[in-house]
Design an enzyme around this catalytic site. Structure first.
Site, PDB file in Angstrom:
ATOM      1  N   HIS A 190       6.433  -7.667  -0.167  1.00  0.00           N
ATOM      2  CA  HIS A 190       6.809  -7.420   1.238  1.00  0.00           C
ATOM      3  C   HIS A 190       8.231  -7.926   1.508  1.00  0.00           C
ATOM      4  CE1 HIS A 190       2.880  -6.101   2.776  1.00  0.00           C
ATOM      5  NE2 HIS A 190       2.407  -6.839   1.799  1.00  0.00           N
ATOM      6  N   SER A 239       6.603 -12.863  36.633  1.00  0.00           N
ATOM      7  CA  SER A 239       6.089 -14.228  36.538  1.00  0.00           C
ATOM      8  C   SER A 239       7.231 -15.237  36.493  1.00  0.00           C
ATOM      9  CB  SER A 239       5.258 -14.374  35.264  1.00  0.00           C
ATOM     10  OG  SER A 239       6.119 -14.363  34.128  1.00  0.00           O
ATOM     11  N   GLY A 240       8.463 -14.741  36.260  1.00  0.00           N
ATOM     12  CA  GLY A 240       9.592 -15.660  36.126  1.00  0.00           C
ATOM     13  C   GLY A 240       9.834 -16.060  34.689  1.00  0.00           C
ATOM     14  N   GLY A 241       8.909 -15.690  33.787  1.00  0.00           N
ATOM     15  CA  GLY A 241       9.108 -15.952  32.362  1.00  0.00           C
ATOM     16  C   GLY A 241      10.119 -14.962  31.800  1.00  0.00           C
ATOM     17  N   VAL A 242      10.484 -15.167  30.525  1.00  0.00           N
ATOM     18  CA  VAL A 242      11.520 -14.334  29.913  1.00  0.00           C
ATOM     19  C   VAL A 242      11.115 -12.858  29.942  1.00  0.00           C
ATOM     20  CG1 VAL A 242      12.869 -13.926  27.822  1.00  0.00           C
ATOM     21  CG2 VAL A 242      12.061 -16.221  28.340  1.00  0.00           C
ATOM     22  N   SER A 255       8.810 -10.981  31.636  1.00  0.00           N
ATOM     23  CA  SER A 255       8.725 -10.215  32.882  1.00  0.00           C
ATOM     24  C   SER A 255      10.069 -10.207  33.613  1.00  0.00           C
ATOM     25  CB  SER A 255       7.591 -10.721  33.783  1.00  0.00           C
ATOM     26  OG  SER A 255       7.903 -11.957  34.323  1.00  0.00           O
ATOM     27  N   SER A 256      10.897 -11.236  33.417  1.00  0.00           N
ATOM     28  CA  SER A 256      12.224 -11.219  34.051  1.00  0.00           C
ATOM     29  C   SER A 256      13.078 -10.111  33.444  1.00  0.00           C
ATOM     30  CB  SER A 256      12.948 -12.546  33.849  1.00  0.00           C
ATOM     31  OG  SER A 256      12.208 -13.580  34.437  1.00  0.00           O
ATOM     32  N   TYR A 307       0.842  -1.203   0.000  1.00  0.00           N
ATOM     33  CA  TYR A 307       0.000   0.000   0.000  1.00  0.00           C
ATOM     34  C   TYR A 307       0.878   1.255   0.000  1.00  0.00           C
ATOM     35  CZ  TYR A 307      -3.539   3.404   1.588  1.00  0.00           C
ATOM     36  OH  TYR A 307      -4.378   4.488   1.696  1.00  0.00           O
ATOM     37  N   GLU A 361       9.895  -7.524   4.095  1.00  0.00           N
ATOM     38  CA  GLU A 361      10.096  -7.784   5.523  1.00  0.00           C
ATOM     39  C   GLU A 361       9.746  -9.212   5.939  1.00  0.00           C
ATOM     40  OE1 GLU A 361       7.765  -6.050   4.112  1.00  0.00           O
ATOM     41  OE2 GLU A 361       5.858  -6.088   5.176  1.00  0.00           O
ATOM     42  N   LYS A 390      10.025 -11.493  20.562  1.00  0.00           N
ATOM     43  CA  LYS A 390      10.600 -12.371  21.572  1.00  0.00           C
ATOM     44  C   LYS A 390      12.134 -12.471  21.493  1.00  0.00           C
ATOM     45  CE  LYS A 390       9.250 -15.005  24.855  1.00  0.00           C
ATOM     46  NZ  LYS A 390       8.061 -14.647  25.668  1.00  0.00           N
TER      47      LYS A 390
END
Ligand code: XMP
Length: 513
Positions: free
Chosen positions: A169, A223-226, A228-229, A83, A171, A369
């Site tokens: 695209h 939470s101990g996850g990636v 939030s840590s 676009y 990307e 991530k």
């Protein structure tokens, strides 16, 4: 701040952040702005280049999003994508029409390799197309630099004005040489040196958080996850002891995870944090009793989470900011942009009306991530935490189909622990992006020794993915799956069948909910 940057102007397409991320992979800082960003503001930011994204509309309709025509006179290189290429053509006097043949998917494209955008690209290359309109005639002063069988203007350029456009695209990974094209744009056309690194993100984020939080008290949902840590360590570096991390054990964590998180972030761990663990298992189970619908479960868990934080915040007194480890895929999948709601992530968009915090800080909101993991490494977080596979905020609550009960939680925890142990033993942990056991709501007849059983079926999920937006089922050797099955039916009480989920995303999601 005087760092070189490229800006992406958002026309409503689904790959906007992906473009920014690809530019960051070229070691150039990049951020996304609305397509209506004013020319004055662009001048102030003095970007080295501007990229127009794709979008679902037709440029010739009145109400379609558009940018100021003056952008083309700034002397800053512009690359229009899909676009974005059509709006460039339209605003500069070219013709955009509904294409006689829409193109969708991987398409063989012939490119003029003498132009800078296609430097070192093969003359015939595979590009990802997704369009129903096309540029029928480029504006005056432009020359066509690529075409496909059905698209006469797959790319065009006007080198005197530094304007470039591609219908496809670059990307997305399906455009096999797309990253090379973007690198050519940012380095060779925009002249970026490419010295930006993830630690620049970390430094900038720490400085911005410090400015924003002032002397305020900050509460972090750990939470101990990636995610939030990384958010917690980033915050602790920014505001030190103004930060309190609250870890809510909602009883929906993986086996032994609560204790593991406490071991790392608690007083015995390496970080200088205020750490509070709240054991709220019973409270969550009570709220979830009788609830089967997955979205409702997410909402309940999300709201209860916030309530627990509010209570902790009150105990600490005068908390100004709540930190959350929301990352970019959470944001788009919660439908805060234009895309449809796929499901609501409990940490985005689902806040209850009454929130006792002044503001929410989400420092990782624009990162994917793997970018979060890189930031984590820059922050010196131990590798076993940084490379940990993702775990959803609502936890096992959404890996149990139907009603959540303490008994079902125990089953899925034990089955998942066996699965993880066997995957690690087989040396497969690094080659699978995410794998876990979930509990179907199905019970069926089996036989154990001489007895008839009527027990649950556990489902094993394992996927490979680079960005968690799309995923493929992982090809786990059959012997490993059989070993896992044997151990689960023998060791986990209440299970008599083990299934393997072959579905990719789309049409499935990674979670099994
Ligand atoms: P889906 O199931 O949407 O998952 O394909 C994509 C990735 O997101 C994770 N996920 C979540 N993460 N809160 C989170 O922080 C959530 O509510 C949530 N739901 C899914 C999922 O584990 C996968 O990695």
């Amino acid at each position: 701040m005087n760092q070189e940057k490229v800006i992406v102007l958002d026309f409503g397409g689904q790959y906007n952040q992906l473009i920014a991320r690809r530019v960051r992979e070229c070691n150039v800082y990049c951020e996304v702005h609305s397509c209506q960003l004013s020319v004055e503001r662009i001048r102030e930011m003095s970007p080295k280049g501007i990229i127009f994204t794709g979008g679902p509309d037709s440029v010739y309709l009145e109400e379609s999003p558009r940018c100021s025509r003056e952008i083309f006179d700034l002397g800053i290189p512009v690359l229009g994508i899909c676009y974005g290429s059509q709006i460039m053509a339209h605003l500069l006097g070219g013709a955009v029409k509904t294409a006689p043949v829409s193109e969708y998917g991987k398409t063989e494209t012939n490119v003029d390799t003498s132009c800078t955008l296609f430097k070192n690209v093969s003359g015939s290359t595979i590009c990802w197309m997704s369009h129903t309109d096309y540029i029928e005639r480029p504006p005056e002063g432009f020359r066509i630099t690529a075409h496909t069988q059905d698209c006469p203007v797959a790319a065009m350029e006007c080198t005197q004005r530094n304007l470039y456009a591609v219908q496809f695209h670059p990307e997305v990974m399906h455009t096999t040489e797309g990253q090379k094209m973007l690198s050519n744009f940012v380095h060779d056309i925009c002249g970026c040196a490419g010295q930006w690194k993830m630690d620049s993100f970390v430094e900038t984020a720490i400085r911005e958080i410090r400015e924003r939080a002032g002397n305020g008290k900050v509460l972090c949902a750990l939470s101990g996850g990636v995610d939030s840590s990384v958010a917690a360590v980033l915050l602790s570096k920014a505001v030190g002891k103004q930060l309190t991390c609250v870890f809510v054990d909602h009883g929906l964590l993986r086996k032994d995870e609560g204790d593991e998180v406490e071991a790392v972030f608690g007083p015995e761990g390496p970080y200088d944090l205020n750490f509070i663990r709240v054991n709220a298992q019973e409270r969550f189970y009570k709220k979830l009793a009788g609830v089967e619908e997955p979205e409702q479960k997410r909402r309940i868990i999300g709201e209860e989470f916030i309530r627990v934080f509010e209570e902790e915040a009150k105990k600490i007194g005068a908390v100004d900011y709540l930190v959350q480890g929301t990352i970019y895929p959470d944001v788009i999948e919660s439908g805060l942009g234009k895309s449809a709601v796929i499901k609501s992530h409990h940490n985005v968009g689902g806040l209850p009306d009454h929130v006792d915090f002044k503001e929410i800080i989400e420092p990782l909101r624009l990162l994917f991530k793997d970018e979060v993991r890189r930031a984590g490494r820059e922050l010196g977080i131990p590798e076993h935490l940084v490379s940990r596979q993702p775990f959803p905020g609502p936890g096992l609550g959404i890996r149990i189909i139907g009603e959540v009960t303490a008994e079902k939680v125990k089953i899925v925890q034990d089955a998942d622990a066996v699965y993880r142990e066997e995957i690690a033993k087989a040396g497969l942990a690094d080659s699978i992006s995410q794998y876990f056991a979930a509990l179907t709501n199905m019970r069926s007849v089996g036989v154990m020794g001489d007895d008839r059983t009527y027990d649950y079926a556990v489902v094993l999920r394992a996927v490979t993915t680079s960005d968690f937006m799309t995923a493929e089922c992982a090809n786990i050797p059959f012997e490993v799956l059989q070993r896992v099955m044997n151990r689960i039916v023998n060791e986990v009480k209440g299970v008599n069948r083990v299934l393997y989920d072959l579905t990719s995303k789309p049409p499935g999601t990674i979670e099994f909910e």
